[in-house]
Design an enzyme around this catalytic site. Sequence first.
Site, PDB file in Angstrom:
ATOM      1  N   PHE A   1       0.868  -1.187   0.000  1.00  0.00           N
ATOM      2  CA  PHE A   1       0.000   0.000   0.000  1.00  0.00           C
ATOM      3  C   PHE A   1       0.898   1.227   0.000  1.00  0.00           C
ATOM      4  CE2 PHE A   1      -2.484   3.532   1.423  1.00  0.00           C
ATOM      5  CZ  PHE A   1      -3.658   3.363   0.698  1.00  0.00           C
TER       6      PHE A   1
ATOM      7  N   ASP B   1       9.518   2.888   1.406  1.00  0.00           N
ATOM      8  CA  ASP B   1       8.370   3.739   1.732  1.00  0.00           C
ATOM      9  C   ASP B   1       8.156   3.637   3.237  1.00  0.00           C
ATOM     10  OD1 ASP B   1       6.012   4.996   2.204  1.00  0.00           O
ATOM     11  OD2 ASP B   1       4.858   3.958   0.656  1.00  0.00           O
TER      12      ASP B   1
ATOM     13  N   LYS C   1       2.870  11.124   7.270  1.00  0.00           N
ATOM     14  CA  LYS C   1       2.136  10.825   8.492  1.00  0.00           C
ATOM     15  C   LYS C   1       2.675  11.534   9.742  1.00  0.00           C
ATOM     16  CE  LYS C   1       0.132   6.536   6.813  1.00  0.00           C
ATOM     17  NZ  LYS C   1      -1.288   6.354   6.877  1.00  0.00           N
TER      18      LYS C   1
HETATM   19  N1  PLP Z   1       2.694   4.813   1.922  1.00  0.00           N
HETATM   20  C1  PLP Z   1       2.364   4.045   2.975  1.00  0.00           C
HETATM   21  C2  PLP Z   1       3.314   2.982   3.415  1.00  0.00           C
HETATM   22  C3  PLP Z   1       1.156   4.230   3.644  1.00  0.00           C
HETATM   23  O1  PLP Z   1       0.845   3.455   4.685  1.00  0.00           O
HETATM   24  C4  PLP Z   1       0.302   5.266   3.203  1.00  0.00           C
HETATM   25  C5  PLP Z   1      -0.984   5.503   3.888  1.00  0.00           C
HETATM   26  O2  PLP Z   1      -1.480   4.717   4.651  1.00  0.00           O
HETATM   27  C6  PLP Z   1       0.670   6.041   2.103  1.00  0.00           C
HETATM   28  C7  PLP Z   1       1.895   5.803   1.489  1.00  0.00           C
HETATM   29  C8  PLP Z   1      -0.213   7.140   1.587  1.00  0.00           C
HETATM   30  O3  PLP Z   1      -0.200   8.212   2.453  1.00  0.00           O
HETATM   31  P1  PLP Z   1      -1.341   9.360   2.373  1.00  0.00           P
HETATM   32  O4  PLP Z   1      -2.625   8.705   2.780  1.00  0.00           O
HETATM   33  O5  PLP Z   1      -0.874  10.407   3.333  1.00  0.00           O
HETATM   34  O6  PLP Z   1      -1.371   9.845   0.968  1.00  0.00           O
END
Ligand code: PLP
Length: 423
Positions: free
Chosen positions: A164, A249, A278
Amino acid sequence: MSTATKTSILGKLASDGIFETVDGMTHEETIRLTNEVCAHNYHPIDVVVTRGQGPFVWDKNGKKYYDMVGCYSALAHGHLNEDLIAVANKQMERVTLTSRAVYTAEMAVFLAGLCEYSDSEMALPMNSGTEAVETAIKLARKWGYRVKGVADDKAEIITAEGNFHGRSISIISFSSDPQYREDFGPFPPGFVSVPFGDAGAVERAITPNTAAVLLEPIEAEGGIIVPPDGFLAEVRRICTRHNVLLIWDEVQTGFCRTGRRFAWQWEDAKPDLMTLGKALGGGLMPVSAVVGTRAVLGLLRPGDHGSTFGGNPLASVIGVAAIVDLYQGKLDELADANGRFFKGLLHPLIGPIVKDVRGKGLLIGVELHESAGTGRDFIPRLLEEGVISKDTHHQTLRFAPPLDITREQIEDAAGRIVRALAR
Ligand code: PLP
């Protein structure tokens, strides 16, 4: 909603005031109005939150809950962290939005602090995690063409099943969840998927066109899936061997969540690029960034990429205050110790209902046997006990409290969780 109702709510807001109107709405009215005017892209649980403090939130009836969703790990600093609120308030009396058309010292110190904390050479500020990932993809492709010599428009990025990384068109193009993709095609090419946790599969997927490997160090939304020991370090070695960029990520796992500043530090698997978000927003606003080497980030020229809000002075002071708070409080060590303590209290649950308790630091997943029901089935019982949790990937409940939750609070919360899940 009819125009008449719209006019009436604006009239009420204008005459009664925003907070009076908000406070005057009941639990039922809030849910009814939300469902009427907000697209149904989420399925919220039956709680209307009115207030938050530290690891707690309160609902319309004054009931107090442990917030174990923690805004999907974004609330590392807890609700209404005093230091961060003070910094934000002070900045709101100076300047909040400037755009990157000018310089600000706020952004300079933010990015310098971020680079130091993450052992990086350069950074690029964005807003959401999705934008950070999109930015990293663009950077990796540019590096592929300009430095590695990949043929035009042929760059490939290796990703993992169960990932994700957000919800943009290019990111969902490599999602393995059919619902995330259904009805949203056509998708951009250039992404290859391999099983998560299988370093051999990563190596076999590499071609002369591979620009990068993009992975989460723990698949959080995918069900808190921790890869086998040695996987992170092995992927690092493979990327180095084949002249491929490694992108972790860490939008969810970063900033002490897993008991290290960044989860790659568990195996010293330093990436070329890392996406962050986050917790960088300190629980106040969206703040994200890509950090990494000058060899990659230095490739961007003015006009190649941008964001109206990215790096604004308000976001910058909140971001740097969020980092200073983690740094001063040694929140990585605390999250490691408290995560072990929390998991230790939940472990005895393993039995006919609970299949597994896993995770690192304060990113904990409790997986339920399918015969016991789905994660969602257990949410009402947890709410009764005063705990807000959310299912991730059907069978797994997520427990990701603020990182400064105390031992006593963990003990109390774990007791409630055990009561709710043992029934
Ligand atoms: N990358 C990871 C690992 C995530 O867990 C998330 C969101 O849960 C995202 C990217 C996307 O972040 P955002 O919701 O702030 O766009």
